[in-house]
Design an enzyme around this catalytic site. Structure first.
Site, PDB file in Angstrom:
ATOM      1  N   GLU A 110      43.281  35.360  69.058  1.00 33.63           N
ATOM      2  CA  GLU A 110      44.512  35.464  69.828  1.00 33.63           C
ATOM      3  C   GLU A 110      44.906  34.095  70.354  1.00 33.63           C
ATOM      4  O   GLU A 110      44.114  33.141  70.300  1.00 33.63           O
ATOM      5  CB  GLU A 110      44.354  36.473  70.979  1.00 33.63           C
ATOM      6  CG  GLU A 110      44.174  37.911  70.494  1.00 33.63           C
ATOM      7  CD  GLU A 110      44.135  38.918  71.625  1.00 33.63           C
ATOM      8  OE1 GLU A 110      44.231  38.514  72.801  1.00 33.63           O
ATOM      9  OE2 GLU A 110      43.994  40.132  71.335  1.00 33.63           O
TER      10      GLU A 110
ATOM     11  N   ARG B  75      50.176  31.966  76.232  1.00 35.65           N
ATOM     12  CA  ARG B  75      51.302  32.847  76.482  1.00 35.65           C
ATOM     13  C   ARG B  75      52.444  32.206  77.275  1.00 35.65           C
ATOM     14  O   ARG B  75      53.604  32.515  77.038  1.00 35.65           O
ATOM     15  CB  ARG B  75      50.819  34.104  77.217  1.00 35.65           C
ATOM     16  CG  ARG B  75      50.013  35.026  76.322  1.00 35.65           C
ATOM     17  CD  ARG B  75      49.520  36.230  77.079  1.00 35.65           C
ATOM     18  NE  ARG B  75      48.784  37.124  76.195  1.00 35.65           N
ATOM     19  CZ  ARG B  75      48.169  38.218  76.588  1.00 35.65           C
ATOM     20  NH1 ARG B  75      48.203  38.565  77.872  1.00 35.65           N
ATOM     21  NH2 ARG B  75      47.522  38.986  75.729  1.00 35.65           N
TER      22      ARG B  75
ATOM     23  N   ARG C   3      46.740  33.140  82.351  1.00 34.41           N
ATOM     24  CA  ARG C   3      45.584  33.878  81.827  1.00 34.41           C
ATOM     25  C   ARG C   3      45.437  33.682  80.323  1.00 34.41           C
ATOM     26  O   ARG C   3      46.397  33.826  79.573  1.00 34.41           O
ATOM     27  CB  ARG C   3      45.749  35.367  82.125  1.00 34.41           C
ATOM     28  CG  ARG C   3      44.642  36.230  81.539  1.00 34.41           C
ATOM     29  CD  ARG C   3      44.792  37.677  81.951  1.00 34.41           C
ATOM     30  NE  ARG C   3      45.933  38.319  81.320  1.00 34.41           N
ATOM     31  CZ  ARG C   3      45.850  39.170  80.296  1.00 34.41           C
ATOM     32  NH1 ARG C   3      44.677  39.444  79.751  1.00 34.41           N
ATOM     33  NH2 ARG C   3      46.920  39.719  79.800  1.00 34.41           N
TER      34      ARG C   3
ATOM     35  N   ALA D 287      37.604  48.225  86.128  1.00 31.97           N
ATOM     36  CA  ALA D 287      36.916  47.617  87.266  1.00 31.97           C
ATOM     37  C   ALA D 287      36.351  48.684  88.197  1.00 31.97           C
ATOM     38  O   ALA D 287      35.170  48.652  88.562  1.00 31.97           O
ATOM     39  CB  ALA D 287      37.874  46.700  88.029  1.00 31.97           C
TER      40      ALA D 287
ATOM     41  N   LEU E  34      39.937  42.081  80.798  1.00 32.25           N
ATOM     42  CA  LEU E  34      38.969  43.177  80.769  1.00 32.25           C
ATOM     43  C   LEU E  34      37.557  42.663  81.004  1.00 32.25           C
ATOM     44  O   LEU E  34      36.728  43.299  81.658  1.00 32.25           O
ATOM     45  CB  LEU E  34      39.058  43.926  79.439  1.00 32.25           C
ATOM     46  CG  LEU E  34      40.378  44.657  79.159  1.00 32.25           C
ATOM     47  CD1 LEU E  34      40.378  45.234  77.753  1.00 32.25           C
ATOM     48  CD2 LEU E  34      40.616  45.755  80.182  1.00 32.25           C
TER      49      LEU E  34
ATOM     50  N   HIS F 216      53.927  41.137  82.576  1.00 28.66           N
ATOM     51  CA  HIS F 216      52.725  41.717  81.987  1.00 28.66           C
ATOM     52  C   HIS F 216      51.497  41.673  82.896  1.00 28.66           C
ATOM     53  O   HIS F 216      50.770  42.650  82.995  1.00 28.66           O
ATOM     54  CB  HIS F 216      52.416  40.984  80.686  1.00 28.66           C
ATOM     55  CG  HIS F 216      51.269  41.539  79.912  1.00 28.66           C
ATOM     56  ND1 HIS F 216      51.241  42.832  79.447  1.00 28.66           N
ATOM     57  CD2 HIS F 216      50.089  40.972  79.516  1.00 28.66           C
ATOM     58  CE1 HIS F 216      50.114  43.046  78.785  1.00 28.66           C
ATOM     59  NE2 HIS F 216      49.392  41.945  78.825  1.00 28.66           N
TER      60      HIS F 216
END
Length: 532
Positions: free
Chosen positions: A116, A291, A387, A14, A393, A352
């Site tokens: 993923e 997740r 998330r 960023a 990213l 995380h």
């Protein structure tokens, strides 16, 4: 006092994206990038899996990526932020490729897109299992060829400079809180210096070190979030801390080595103590569920069987493909006597990613004037309550670009220079015992892990807040009487982050996404974003 046109705090994806863009737009202006260690020691560097983006238009679409993100966010995403990131993301990825980032390709020369958890299509661009490191490399090399950027290593930002430091009363109700720059501790001279800036971007990363077990590097101490809160800026949704389901289980080792979600995307299977593939009992998406669901399932299995980890089974996967895609994971496992092609890999959840943070609008503007925030320290509205893998990213690049666009539209090169007072260290002495800091940090990480982890309840949160109050009082007394050090500042920031996580969790009387409270299992249609 140092004076600069643009100040960037943090050298991850960023911060570097913004710095390069403003430096190229204004080649005669000065850009300073500050980092508290080395330039490449960032959360970006440790991102393994990849960056998500709609790349294969024949199979994928913006609508699918948007829907996947909204589902993962469990009803709390800002739909406008999701649309912005998904639709503008591919252009930002193309820019990164132009900077020199090398993403993996297949035998035909097309980008090898990974899958993923939570994604409905293969859309993850990656560079083996060190994608973040490759992206960081490309950006740093570009930065080094940009002459009007000054990179300052080993400088610890202590506080944002606002009207408060000039003797004015500043509260959360103050309408025109303005950032004029920062006070920094120069670690080479051990002196507090001041840097004045026309525009400041906070890209200071996450706060995983508030927990005992985390995949985050030691620098991830929530500095930017804590500084904005002290400056009376708006913080939101801090209760949503994402625990990565599969960190390599190594007792006593911190930070934890990450076993990227892409391993499960390529076919890895989670098994419990009995060898059962347990995820089908928890979700129809099995090992590729979002997740929050996978982490809670692993936590449940560990508590049910009385074990400290579960297993990731990769024995059935193609060895050549595994080694090509995950060379660092393969080497790490072998170094511990684990051959992934013959043995189960022991894994357990670890803190995380923070889905909340400094509240920003769609141009990365915070509630404080002349202050932008993007990357993990910001809450843009993209992630909601959880998330989606590999969206971070992408988010960092998109909002760094938007911060740049807003800067160009509102930049005033004739802004008056405001007189900034020197740092006042009168009455302070050198710390006599570092154990007062190190032991408080251990206590903080222990209580956050035990009381404010994957599964919570009201009693645990109440206990956590009482202990945090005591740690806060002790640490503030230490701060008022001893000279500033990075260790003391990081402890102070982490205690603030812990408070924000607990307070947000206490306000949220429901279970949603990453926040699961056994006393409030049902979702509430009334609760939206919680701003502190």
């Amino acid at each position: 006092m140092m004076q600069t046109d643009f100040l960037v705090i943090g050298s991850g994806i960023a911060g570097l994206t913004y710095a390069i863009k403003v430096a190229r737009q204004y080649p005669t202006k000065k850009v300073i990038v500050i980092t508290k260690t080395q330039a490449d020691e960032t959360n970006t560097k440790y991102a393994q899996g990849g960056v998500a983006g709609v790349w294969d238009a024949a199979r994928d679409s913006f609508e699918k990526h948007i829907e996947d993100t909204l589902i993962a966010g469990d009803g709390l995403c800002n739909p406008r932020a999701v649309e912005i990131v998904v639709k503008e993301g591919p252009e930002r990825i193309k820019e990164l490729i132009e900077y020199g980032a090398r993403f993996d390709k297949d035998a035909k020369g097309n980008y090898a897109l990974g899958m993923e958890g939570g994604h409905s299509e293969h859309r993850i661009l990656h560079h083996k299992d060190v994608t973040g490191k490759e992206m960081e490399r490309a950006l740093l090399e570009t930065l080094m060829t940009t002459p009007n950027i000054e990179l300052v290593n080993h400088c610890f930002v202590v506080d944002l400079i606002t009207q408060h430091h000039m003797g004015y009363l500043v509260t959360k109700s103050t309408q025109d809180i303005t950032c004029y720059g920062v006070y920094v501790l120069n670690l080479r001279t051990n002196q507090i210096e001041k840097i004045a800036a026309n525009a400041t971007l906070l890209a200071s990363g996450g706060c995983g070190q508030v927990y005992r077990t985390t995949t985050n590097p030691r620098i991830a101490t929530g500095d930017g979030i804590a500084m904005v809160y002290r400056a009376k800026g708006r913080i939101e949704n801090m209760e949503f801390i994402q625990f990565h389901p599969t960190a390599l289980y190594e007792p006593g080792v911190s930070p934890s080595f990450l076993i990227t979600e892409a391993v499960r995307g390529d076919g890895g299977i989670l098994r419990n103590k009995e060898g059962e593939a347990f995820m089908p009992r928890y979700d129809e998406r099995k090992d590729l569920a979002p997740r929050d669901i996978v982490a809670r399932a692993i936590d449940s299995e560990m508590k049910r069987t009385g074990t400290e980890h579960v297993w990731l089974d990769c024995r059935h996967m193609d060895k050549e493909k595994f080694i090509h895609h995950f060379p660092n994971i393969y080497e790490k496992c072998l170094s511990l006597g684990i051959d992934p092609m013959q043995h189960f890999i022991p894994v357990a959840p670890a803190a995380h990613y923070s889905c909340g943070g400094i509240k920003t609008d769609e141009w990365a503007c915070t509630s404080i004037q002349h202050l932008y925030a993007c990357g993990e320290c910001a809450s843009t509205g993209l992630h909601g309550a959880n998330r989606l893998a590999s969206n971070s990213l992408l988010e960092a690049m998109v909002f760094a670009h938007r911060a740049f666009l807003h800067t160009v539209a509102h930049y005033n090169e004739n802004a008056p220079v405001v007189p900034i007072p020197d740092w006042n260290a009168s009455g302070t002495t050198d710390p006599k015992e570092m154990i007062l800091i190190t032991q408080s940090l251990k206590e903080l990480q222990q209580l956050m892990s035990d009381y404010v982890g994957i599964v919570r309840n009201d009693v645990r949160l109440q206990r956590a807040m009482k202990r945090l109050d005591l740690l806060y009082e002790e640490t503030e007394q230490l701060y008022e009487t001893t000279k500033v050090s990075p260790q003391l500042c990081e402890l102070r920031n982490l205690i603030t982050v812990g408070y924000l996580v607990v307070k947000g969790a206490q306000f949220r009387k429901e279970s949603r996404g990453l926040h699961f409270n056994t006393d409030h299992p049902a979702k509430s249609a009334l609760l939206q974003n919680i701003t502190l």
